[in-house]
Design a protein around this motif. Structure first.
Motif, mmCIF file in Angstrom:
data_model
loop_
_atom_site.group_PDB
_atom_site.id
_atom_site.type_symbol
_atom_site.label_atom_id
_atom_site.label_comp_id
_atom_site.label_asym_id
_atom_site.label_seq_id
_atom_site.Cartn_x
_atom_site.Cartn_y
_atom_site.Cartn_z
ATOM 1 N N SER A 111 0.832 -1.212 0.000
ATOM 2 C CA SER A 111 0.000 0.000 0.000
ATOM 3 C C SER A 111 0.863 1.258 0.000
ATOM 4 N N TRP A 116 -3.491 7.237 -2.221
ATOM 5 C CA TRP A 116 -3.889 8.564 -1.762
ATOM 6 C C TRP A 116 -3.115 9.672 -2.487
ATOM 7 N N SER A 117 -2.098 9.296 -3.256
ATOM 8 C CA SER A 117 -1.249 10.274 -3.921
ATOM 9 C C SER A 117 -1.842 10.703 -5.256
#
Length: 299
Positions: A142, A148-149
């Motif tokens: 992950s 999330w980037s």
């Protein structure tokens, strides 16, 4: 004074062969990324030629007679090879769209998928330590994926899918060794992989067989020959040394791929890659140690 026989010679040979195979596969990955990402060759086309050339190069060394075709489990062979082909296709798609350091780091998740599959499909008992190793490994994955980037792309999931499919193929191989000989497993792998890759190559929009440009064809020819050589080195390594001893040397492929990615494409990995890879490698080594400890306890 005569010393006792030592296994350090074969062990060292196996370790060097495993490291050599990792270096060869790193060259193959770089060539595939070059022809797909830079020269625009479709991933299914590149995969077909890579493994077709490797098959032609490997056949003279197989020494397997037609009697090995005898089997009562043809559907299982087809499914096993289909998993392998799917993994190869996803892997090449990943190389065509994501940086090589990310792809090679994520493919190392395969042992954790094997553990999950062994529990769900083979009904093997999985200890708490193994589940902890799986969790830590996927945390590392992950971190490398970084969904999330802003830099995240769904194509980064292709190497993860390849790891899962290759794990499924490994589990089928393990299950089929109870009824099939190694020669039969090898022969069906060679005989079915290229035709299945060919079918995927002619699917509408897949790219077909044609490869435009001398550089692209030369790169695929070299990639195929290096694939054959790497597979031979891998087989030789496992023939002279124990798999458990060799496993840590398989992780050496990571720096090889990173270095070639930097030199060939300028792909410099961020610090998160090293953190995520450290978690994956550490968890896989812990998983290996737990399996060895359990095997020794049962012996």
């Amino acid at each position: 004074m005569t010393s006792a026989p030592s296994r350090s010679g074969p062990a060292m040979q196996g370790a060097l062969l495993m490291i050599g195979a990792g270096a060869l596969f790193a060259c193959v990955n770089t060539l595939l990324q070059f022809v797909t990402m830079k020269l625009g060759v479709a991933a299914p086309t590149a995969t077909f030629w890579q493994y077709g050339i490797a098959l032609i190069a490997l056949l003279p060394w197989q020494g397997v007679g037609l009697a090995a075709f005898k089997t009562r489990h043809l559907p299982a062979h087809i499914l096993r090879v289909a998993f392998g082909v799917g993994g190869v296709q996803l892997w090449t798609f990943g190389l065509a769209h994501v940086q090589i350091w990310q792809a090679i780091s994520l493919i190392m998740l395969s042992p954790f998928f094997v553990t999950i599959g062994a529990s769900l499909w083979l009904q093997e008992r999985v200890t708490l330590a193994r589940w902890l190793a799986v969790i830590v490994g996927f945390i590392g994955g992950s971190i490398i994926l970084a969904p999330w980037s802003e830099a995240f792309t769904p194509w980064a999931l292709a190497p993860v899918g390849a790891a899962a499919l290759w794990a499924a193929a490994s589990l089928m191989t393990k299950r089929m060794t109870a009824t099939e000989t190694p020669e039969t497993l090898t022969l069906y792998l060679l005989a079915l992989m290229t035709p299945l890759n060919a079918v995927l190559t002619v699917v509408p929009g897949a790219g077909g067989f044609a490869v435009a440009g001398l550089y692209a064809m030369l790169a695929l020819l070299i990639a195929g020959l290096l694939t054959a050589l790497a597979q031979y080195a891998l087989a030789r390594a496992y023939s002279v040394a124990d798999a458990a001893f060799l496993q840590p040397f398989d992780h050496v492929k990571l720096p090889f791929n990173v270095i070639l990615g930097v030199l060939a494409f300028g792909f410099v990995p961020p610090g998160s890659m090293w953190l995520g890879s450290a978690l994956i490698i550490g968890a896989s080594l812990w998983l290996l140690a737990e399996e060895n400890r359990e095997s020794n306890a049962q012996a």
